[in-house]
Design a protein around this motif. Sequence first.
Motif, short mmCIF file in Angstrom:
data_model
loop_
_atom_site.label_atom_id
_atom_site.label_comp_id
_atom_site.label_asym_id
_atom_site.label_seq_id
_atom_site.Cartn_x
_atom_site.Cartn_y
_atom_site.Cartn_z
N ASP A 59 -1.34 13.55 2.93
CA ASP A 59 0.03 13.62 3.04
C ASP A 59 0.93 14.59 2.23
O ASP A 59 1.97 14.91 2.60
N ALA A 60 0.27 14.93 1.24
CA ALA A 60 1.14 15.95 0.24
C ALA A 60 0.14 16.98 -0.64
O ALA A 60 -1.17 16.61 -0.57
N LEU A 61 0.57 17.97 -0.91
CA LEU A 61 -0.29 18.94 -1.72
C LEU A 61 0.71 18.98 -3.15
O LEU A 61 1.67 19.10 -3.22
N LYS A 62 -0.15 19.16 -4.02
CA LYS A 62 0.36 19.27 -5.41
C LYS A 62 -0.12 20.80 -5.97
O LYS A 62 -1.17 21.11 -6.23
N ILE A 63 1.00 21.67 -6.09
CA ILE A 63 0.44 22.99 -6.65
C ILE A 63 0.27 23.08 -7.91
O ILE A 63 0.93 22.19 -8.81
N PRO A 82 0.98 -1.21 0.20
CA PRO A 82 -0.06 -0.15 -0.09
C PRO A 82 0.77 1.61 0.04
O PRO A 82 0.47 2.25 -0.62
N SER A 83 1.87 1.25 0.74
CA SER A 83 2.85 2.44 0.78
C SER A 83 3.30 2.93 -0.52
O SER A 83 3.67 4.06 -0.77
N PHE A 84 3.17 2.21 -1.62
CA PHE A 84 3.75 2.44 -2.89
C PHE A 84 2.66 2.78 -4.10
O PHE A 84 2.71 3.15 -4.97
N LEU A 85 1.42 3.14 -3.36
CA LEU A 85 0.18 3.87 -3.98
C LEU A 85 -0.09 5.04 -3.49
O LEU A 85 -0.18 5.19 -2.38
N GLU A 86 -0.20 5.94 -4.29
CA GLU A 86 -0.63 7.19 -3.78
C GLU A 86 -2.03 7.74 -4.48
O GLU A 86 -2.11 7.69 -6.01
N HIS A 117 4.59 22.65 4.65
CA HIS A 117 5.63 22.26 5.51
C HIS A 117 5.31 22.38 6.91
O HIS A 117 5.65 21.45 7.84
N ASN A 118 4.79 23.56 7.40
CA ASN A 118 4.32 23.67 8.81
C ASN A 118 3.22 22.68 9.21
O ASN A 118 3.03 22.39 10.56
N LEU A 119 2.50 22.08 8.31
CA LEU A 119 1.50 21.01 8.64
C LEU A 119 1.97 19.62 8.24
O LEU A 119 1.30 18.72 8.28
N ARG A 120 3.45 19.53 8.23
CA ARG A 120 4.06 18.36 7.77
C ARG A 120 3.75 17.52 6.53
O ARG A 120 3.69 16.38 6.61
N LEU A 121 3.41 18.44 5.39
CA LEU A 121 2.80 17.80 4.44
C LEU A 121 4.23 17.89 3.40
O LEU A 121 4.91 18.87 3.18
N LYS A 122 4.28 16.91 2.38
CA LYS A 122 5.19 17.36 1.16
C LYS A 122 4.46 17.97 0.13
O LYS A 122 3.33 17.98 0.00
N SER A 170 -3.08 12.57 -1.32
CA SER A 170 -2.54 13.92 -1.70
C SER A 170 -3.73 14.56 -2.19
O SER A 170 -4.68 14.19 -2.83
N ILE A 171 -3.69 16.27 -2.36
CA ILE A 171 -4.60 16.97 -3.05
C ILE A 171 -3.90 17.36 -4.19
O ILE A 171 -2.95 17.92 -4.14
N ASP A 172 -4.73 17.35 -5.33
CA ASP A 172 -4.25 17.46 -6.77
C ASP A 172 -4.78 18.94 -6.90
O ASP A 172 -5.90 19.31 -6.50
#
Length: 481
Positions: free
Chosen positions: A385-389, A331-335, A415-420, A365-367
């Motif tokens: 886990d992540a944001l995509k600008i 599962p860790s290799f699926l986003e 980064h303040n929210l510990r997101l990539k 992640s948020i696209d």
Amino acid sequence: EWLTISRIQDVEGGSIKFAGIFSDISERKKAEERIRNLAYFDVLTGLPNRRLFNDRLSMAINSAKRHHQHLAILFLDLDLFKRINDTLGHSVGDRVLEEMSNRLKICMRDADTVSRMGGDEFTILMSEVQEVEDAVRLARRIIESIREPFLIEDRELFITTSIGISVFPEDGDSPEVLVKNADIAMYRAKDLGRNSYQLYTPQMNAKSFERLAMENEMRKAIERGEFILNYQVKMNLDTGGIAGAEALVRWKHPDLGLVPPADFIPLAEDTGLIIPLGEWVLRAACQQNKAWQDRGLPPIRMAVNISPHQFNQADLVGRVRGILAETGLEPSFLELEVTESVLMEHMDIAAFMLNELRSLGVVTSIDDFGTGYSSLAYLKRIPIDALKIDASFMHEITTDEGDAEIVSAIIGLAHNLRLKVVAEGVETEEQIAFLRSHGCDEIQGYLVSRPVSAENFEQLFEQDLLFQPPGVRSRPAKRKK
């Protein structure tokens, strides 16, 4: 009451007297009224149903012909209403339809007729229309009314509607043709982005046939295996190595060639075909990632876009779990990527769904971040886990102070929210320098690599993506001005 009178005769045939019997037929009358209501009115909303609407429309057309008048038909459909039924249940959906009918009645003139045709479709008959603008004004009033939040069971639901308009006699002279053409115009409004109205034009008929043909072709394409995946690399800005890949679906039609995603993804969303197509994409992407790992290539995350329809499926988590088990991918290799608008529609449900997915070990992640609500409050509530600008911020990041400040703020916030943070649409070395100086984690764009086949993607594992030899790195296409 019902009175029955009988004459009583003697044995010789002479009349002796009359007998009267009074019967209470209240229940019978009520039963007849209930039958009539079932035949002509919608049970849920109390509005005229399709049958009564067509009867009234036929009479209105005959009257308009005699008096040389115009009338208009408005065909309404709630945008993405199926999500409410799928996620909140049919009882909530029914409450929305009841409130919808109340708002429509408030918007209309007394002489107009509104009906529920079925599902989330409504029609309005405007008789004695002086000009087309009368129907347009009504459509605008309805759109504004529906845009106000629906308060259902302590929830605020934000709903929109798409409206098609046809006019007698220009757009048809029979109930069937007028309703059909208003329906076609409504679908055109959906194609153009929903939450709007469209007046029918003859050209829409051709587009309607094209749409139907494309839908039929798409159904066959899934069965025939005409869809393929391309993969676009995500590069780690610190190391220059591959951080992951995004799976992007393409349609390789035997006659039309490569069909652009913009031509079939919206249609797949509207028709529900996005569900089987999205499941195929998810399975194929997981299979490919596992195949790369089995061949000894470095393990990476495979990102897959989850459509609004997929995200609102009650069994999404079960489907993802099943595909991971079937393909053997960890599962860790699926986003899984979802857009802001999907998350904001029903935040509580979205938070629950994302928590369930993360409990499997899947990355979320948020696209296209920055194009929707971008509320700081919701970022704390949504487990990601992540944001995509979004790529739109990259175009002038080195020349426009506003874009530069927005991107810098997003990176700092994440980064303040510990997101990539992943930046999309990177096409120049200057953009890379800016993003690296502001601590962006990963980038994706034509400067690094265009979307490529699985075979060509494998070659990227062996390259330093920051220092590729001439001719290997894809240069960005020139933008049309």
